[in-house]
Design a protein around this motif. Structure first.
Motif, mmCIF file in Angstrom:
data_model
loop_
_atom_site.group_PDB
_atom_site.id
_atom_site.type_symbol
_atom_site.label_atom_id
_atom_site.label_comp_id
_atom_site.label_asym_id
_atom_site.label_seq_id
_atom_site.Cartn_x
_atom_site.Cartn_y
_atom_site.Cartn_z
ATOM 1 N N GLU A 258 15.956 4.406 2.049
ATOM 2 C CA GLU A 258 16.319 5.168 0.864
ATOM 3 C C GLU A 258 15.071 5.852 0.293
ATOM 4 N N PRO A 259 15.239 6.998 -0.378
ATOM 5 C CA PRO A 259 14.082 7.755 -0.870
ATOM 6 C C PRO A 259 13.100 6.957 -1.718
ATOM 7 N N ALA A 260 13.597 6.085 -2.587
ATOM 8 C CA ALA A 260 12.689 5.346 -3.477
ATOM 9 C C ALA A 260 11.739 4.461 -2.686
ATOM 10 N N GLN A 261 12.246 3.804 -1.644
ATOM 11 C CA GLN A 261 11.390 2.940 -0.826
ATOM 12 C C GLN A 261 10.499 3.773 0.093
ATOM 13 N N GLN A 262 11.030 4.872 0.589
ATOM 14 C CA GLN A 262 10.238 5.735 1.460
ATOM 15 C C GLN A 262 9.059 6.368 0.710
ATOM 16 N N ALA A 263 9.248 6.679 -0.563
ATOM 17 C CA ALA A 263 8.153 7.264 -1.348
ATOM 18 C C ALA A 263 6.982 6.303 -1.482
ATOM 19 N N LEU A 264 7.264 4.998 -1.414
ATOM 20 C CA LEU A 264 6.195 4.001 -1.503
ATOM 21 C C LEU A 264 5.275 4.036 -0.285
ATOM 22 N N THR A 265 5.747 4.589 0.829
ATOM 23 C CA THR A 265 4.943 4.562 2.053
ATOM 24 C C THR A 265 3.754 5.524 2.004
ATOM 25 N N TYR A 266 3.681 6.362 0.988
ATOM 26 C CA TYR A 266 2.447 7.150 0.810
ATOM 27 C C TYR A 266 1.274 6.220 0.542
ATOM 28 N N ASP A 267 1.526 5.118 -0.142
ATOM 29 C CA ASP A 267 0.571 4.045 -0.378
ATOM 30 C C ASP A 267 -0.809 4.602 -0.740
ATOM 31 N N ASP A 268 -1.851 4.063 -0.097
ATOM 32 C CA ASP A 268 -3.223 4.533 -0.303
ATOM 33 C C ASP A 268 -3.675 5.363 0.901
ATOM 34 N N GLY A 269 -2.732 6.129 1.450
ATOM 35 C CA GLY A 269 -3.077 6.998 2.575
ATOM 36 C C GLY A 269 -3.194 6.293 3.895
ATOM 37 N N TYR A 270 -2.783 5.024 3.966
ATOM 38 C CA TYR A 270 -2.992 4.218 5.170
ATOM 39 C C TYR A 270 -2.301 4.766 6.409
ATOM 40 N N PHE A 271 -1.059 5.251 6.237
ATOM 41 C CA PHE A 271 -0.288 5.776 7.373
ATOM 42 C C PHE A 271 0.153 7.187 7.008
ATOM 43 N N TYR A 272 -0.819 8.031 6.756
ATOM 44 C CA TYR A 272 -0.590 9.346 6.145
ATOM 45 C C TYR A 272 0.263 10.263 7.010
#
Length: 394
Positions: free
Chosen positions: A316-330
């Protein structure tokens, strides 16, 4: 392939918890439960840095489904053998695995994972249509055995200390020349347990013009010859990328191979100085990367029903937006329409400060390809281990 934990120490925690693989066999078999279930999630890709908050959000939203979630980190090369042993003993200690293409491929080859699509298509309605174009191609690599949860157009890239490297290499020939002139100052990790290592391995055939970049056994003559020459000036091959970045940041080494996330995140965390630079080969082809959610065979049905719901939730978009994180898997998100503006404010700040403006141009101008298929990737890792890293891997 900085990738677990929480807070600014997550990058270092990923290194420190590698030994936790030994604990995998210590878990008692999970009991079948009529109420909420306890889940054990094992991460061999550093993916928890991107997804743990999402998993916790699912637990908070559905306390009737999940009572507790245990998280464990482990090295990718060791996990398939442990799962195979557990399955042979009739145990189901691990409910969900977060993996890169490495353990995904090994598990497919060894028949360890549950086939999700099309076998369980009713549990994942419209899932494949949610992926953006690049991630959708990466999803095909899973062959239906997993669902992609994060995406990164990876590399290969070179990262270097500009105080020590005034004219960074732009071709493999220049890299070899620099390495010979500066022995022990270039380092990269064993590809079977390193995203940057395997991206470098898979990207070289395109840069070098090998006969068949998708056939490491019969089509990589130039690549294997180059890697054997490069081997002469490399001190050793660490077992993971975290050790590489530590040596680069401390000044023991002046150059390494990297990918977008492993460039941004260690600088954001202070492991590598912020002023370190990256260089792409002149004729580079992007080898894309992804993280996947896979379920080992043997997990009981009442847990499968919860896991399927959890996997849908993570897309879902809300969880996917978290994957930006600290650029780890940019950049991170795998589904359509999730932009950095939807990411947490902290993620936006990190990317503004430590992102690379040149990445947008490179990503747009240079071609993109899939990594090797599961069987070809395993063959490439085995050949590298045997012919390149045999005497120097630690």
């Amino acid at each position: 392939m900085i990738f677990s934990g929480s807070g600014s120490a997550r990058y270092v925690a990923a290194c420190a918890t590698l030994t936790a693989a030994a604990t995998l066999t210590a878990f008692a078999p999970l009991a079948h439960a009529a109420g909420p279930v306890a889940l054990n999630i094992v991460d061999v890709a550093g993916d928890l840095q991107l997804t743990q908050k999402g998993f916790e959000a699912f637990k908070a939203k559905y306390p009737n489904l999940v009572s507790n979630i245990t998280y464990t980190n482990a090295p990718a090369p060791q996990l398939p053998g442990k799962i195979k042993a557990m399955q042979g003993a009739g145990r189901s200690d691990i409910d969900l695995v977060l993996t890169g293409t490495d353990a995904l491929a090994a598990g497919i080859q060894q028949n360890l994972w549950i086939k999700l699509l099309p076998d369980q298509a009713a549990a994942f309605p419209g899932t494949l249509d949610r992926y953006a174009p690049g991630p959708r191609k990466m999803q095909d690599l899973a062959q239906g055995y997993g669902l992609e949860v994060a995406y990164m157009p990876a590399g290969p890239l070179l990262e270097y200390n500009p105080a020590k490297v005034s004219d960074p290499p732009r071709t493999p020939a220049q890299l070899l020349q620099w390495c010979k002139a500066h022995p022990d100052k270039l380092i990269y990790a064993r590809p079977a347990n390193s995203g940057p290592g395997r991206t470098f391995l898979m990207g070289l055939p395109y840069v070098l013009g090998d006969k068949d970049p998708q056939d490491p056994v019969n089509g990589w003559d130039k690549t294997w010859a180059f890697l054997k020459q490069l081997n002469d000036c490399i001190p050793y091959y660490p077992g993971g990328t975290s050790a590489v970045m530590k040596e680069l940041g401390e000044g023991t080494r002046d150059m390494t191979v990297t990918v977008t996330g492993w460039d941004i995140n260690p600088r954001a965390l202070g492991i590598v100085p912020a002023e370190f630079r990256v260089q792409a080969f002149d004729n580079m082809t992007w080898v894309n990367d992804a993280h996947y959610m896979v379920i080992p065979k043997g997990v009981p049905k009442e847990k499968l029903d919860v896991l399927y719901k959890l996997m849908n939730f993570m897309l879902e978009p809300a969880q996917q937006a978290l994957t930006y994180d600290d650029g780890y898997f940019y950049p991170g998100p795998a589904i359509k329409g999730v932009t950095v503006d939807q990411a947490p404010a902290h993620s936006q700040d990190v990317l503004k400060q430590y992102g690379r403006p040149e990445y947008a141009k490179l990503l747009a101008e240079r071609p993109h390809v899939l990594p090797l298929s599961a069987s070809a990737m395993v063959a490439a890792f085995q050949k590298w281990d045997r012919e390149v890293g045999a005497q120097k891997t630690k």
